[in-house]
Scaffold this active site. Structure first.
Site, PDB file in Angstrom:
ATOM      1  N   TYR A   1      10.296  -7.242  -0.054  1.00 25.12           N
ATOM      2  CA  TYR A   1       9.273  -7.809  -0.935  1.00 25.12           C
ATOM      3  C   TYR A   1       9.942  -8.580  -2.075  1.00 25.12           C
ATOM      4  O   TYR A   1      10.679  -8.004  -2.885  1.00 25.12           O
ATOM      5  CB  TYR A   1       8.375  -6.725  -1.526  1.00 25.12           C
TER       6      TYR A   1
ATOM      7  N   ALA B   1      -9.019  -4.635   4.733  1.00 27.01           N
ATOM      8  CA  ALA B   1      -8.982  -5.730   5.716  1.00 27.01           C
ATOM      9  C   ALA B   1      -8.988  -7.109   5.053  1.00 27.01           C
ATOM     10  O   ALA B   1      -9.861  -7.944   5.324  1.00 27.01           O
ATOM     11  CB  ALA B   1     -10.147  -5.600   6.701  1.00 27.01           C
ATOM     12  N   LYS B   2      -8.016  -7.308   4.182  1.00 24.72           N
ATOM     13  CA  LYS B   2      -7.869  -8.598   3.482  1.00 24.72           C
ATOM     14  C   LYS B   2      -9.101  -8.960   2.653  1.00 24.72           C
ATOM     15  O   LYS B   2      -9.377 -10.133   2.404  1.00 24.72           O
ATOM     16  CB  LYS B   2      -7.565  -9.716   4.483  1.00 24.72           C
ATOM     17  N   GLY B   3      -9.833  -7.931   2.238  1.00 25.87           N
ATOM     18  CA  GLY B   3     -11.028  -8.152   1.425  1.00 25.87           C
ATOM     19  C   GLY B   3     -12.314  -8.214   2.217  1.00 25.87           C
ATOM     20  O   GLY B   3     -13.399  -8.261   1.642  1.00 25.87           O
TER      21      GLY B   3
ATOM     22  N   GLY C   1      -3.585  -1.959   4.310  1.00 26.91           N
ATOM     23  CA  GLY C   1      -4.680  -2.888   4.588  1.00 26.91           C
ATOM     24  C   GLY C   1      -6.040  -2.231   4.664  1.00 26.91           C
ATOM     25  O   GLY C   1      -6.855  -2.591   5.517  1.00 26.91           O
ATOM     26  N   PRO C   2      -6.354  -1.268   3.789  1.00 26.67           N
ATOM     27  CA  PRO C   2      -7.615  -0.527   3.917  1.00 26.67           C
ATOM     28  C   PRO C   2      -8.872  -1.366   3.732  1.00 26.67           C
ATOM     29  O   PRO C   2      -9.949  -0.971   4.189  1.00 26.67           O
ATOM     30  CB  PRO C   2      -7.503   0.557   2.831  1.00 26.67           C
TER      31      PRO C   2
ATOM     32  N   LEU D   1     -13.727  -5.969   3.769  1.00 25.39           N
ATOM     33  CA  LEU D   1     -14.494  -4.733   3.602  1.00 25.39           C
ATOM     34  C   LEU D   1     -14.806  -4.449   2.137  1.00 25.39           C
ATOM     35  O   LEU D   1     -15.388  -3.417   1.818  1.00 25.39           O
ATOM     36  CB  LEU D   1     -13.706  -3.553   4.192  1.00 25.39           C
TER      37      LEU D   1
END
Length: 304
Positions: free
Chosen positions: A51, A200-202, A197-198, A204
């Site tokens: 990163y 899902a890129k926004g 990724g809980p 959800l």
């Protein structure tokens, strides 16, 4: 915030963990995000040597100076990078892993890393060599435990069979339910999942409709754009203004999952995510089933 045990280890981490990849490169801003998360009950910080080519680890290390005993730090290794040229290549060799941990410890100013993870991996890797390297680092006290970060079923099965991993980091959320097919096997080995990724890129999040409209044109996994739009409409009705919290709750409803690793690019975003989860009403079984009914029970097609 409640904590969960990672596998059979002595590590107990908050149900929400901070994925530090999104904290940026401004030292003060990064520190604010990390400290806000900790002040709101988060004790797990997840970073990686790749990163920002080491800069992310450096910022995490500076932020936890003086409060090291309050946090569990996870980092990752396996990508041999060239910071000057902005390039990297996969290198799961023992030599790179052992050199990588020393570089990471130096950047963070730490004596040990709580959870050291292989940052990827294929079935063609020298898996026994990788395992032996991690075991040596554990014996030397440079790491407390080790795990892998992978969504490849064939790789996951080999490490479950041949190693003493305590965790597997996987993308997992309501729109990506692929990990569920592996949960019983992971449970049998007393290993935990760290869900990245809980949201899902926004897609959800509370902004799901606008994000899907802006970024969902090419779909998401097996979902078409039209299916995503229909889902967002149903999701908004079902979650009743608690999209972020319900997303976390769905993931944590599985005992296999130790923590949801969310990202935040501001302290306000971090605080909003954490407080939404902490204030949400308990997830009832009927709502859980309804959440499943509006999504697809996807399974992995590759790397079987």
């Amino acid at each position: 915030m409640k904590k969960r045990q990672i596998g059979s280890s002595d590590l107990h981490i908050s149900e929400l963990g901070l994925g530090c990849m999104s904290i940026g490169t401004d030292e003060n801003k990064a520190k604010d995000i990390i400290h806000t998360s900790i002040d709101n009950g988060v004790n797990y910080l997840d970073t990686a040597d790749l990163y920002s080519f080491g800069e992310n680890e450096r910022l995490v290390g500076k932020a936890v100076k003086g409060i090291r005993d309050q946090v569990v730090i996870g980092s990752k290794v396996g990508n041999n990078f060239d910071k000057e040229n902005g390039t990297w290549e996969w290198d799961p060799s023992s030599g790179h892993i052992k050199a990588g941990v020393k570089d990471s410890l130096h950047r963070m100013g730490l004596d040990y890393i709580d959870l050291y993870q292989l940052h990827g991996g294929t079935i063609d890797d020298p898996i026994d060599e990788v395992i032996n390297a991690f075991e040596d680092l554990k014996q030397e006290g440079l790491i407390r435990e080790y795990g892998i970060s992978s969504i490849r079923p064939n790789v996951i099965r080999e490490y479950l069979k041949r190693s003493s991993i305590v965790s597997i980091m996987m993308q997992y959320n309501l729109l990506d339910r692929r990990p569920e097919e592996l949960f019983s096997l992971i449970d049998e080995q007393n290993v935990s999942v760290l869900a990245r990724g809980p949201l899902a890129k926004g897609m959800l999040s509370s902004n799901s409709e606008s994000i899907i409209e802006a970024k969902g044109e090419k779909g998401f996994l097996d979902y078409t754009y039209e299916e995503l739009k229909e889902f967002s409409h149903q999701w908004k009705q079902l979650s009743n203004g608690q999209e972020n919290a319900r997303s976390f709750q769905y993931i944590l409803n599985h005992q296999t999952v130790a923590s949801c690793i969310f990202g935040a690019s501001s302290k306000e975003q971090a605080e909003e995510n954490i407080q939404a989860y902490q204030k949400a009403e308990a997830l009832q079984e009927d709502l859980y089933k309804q959440m499943q009914s509006i999504t697809k029970p996807l399974t992995y097609e590759n790397h079987r």
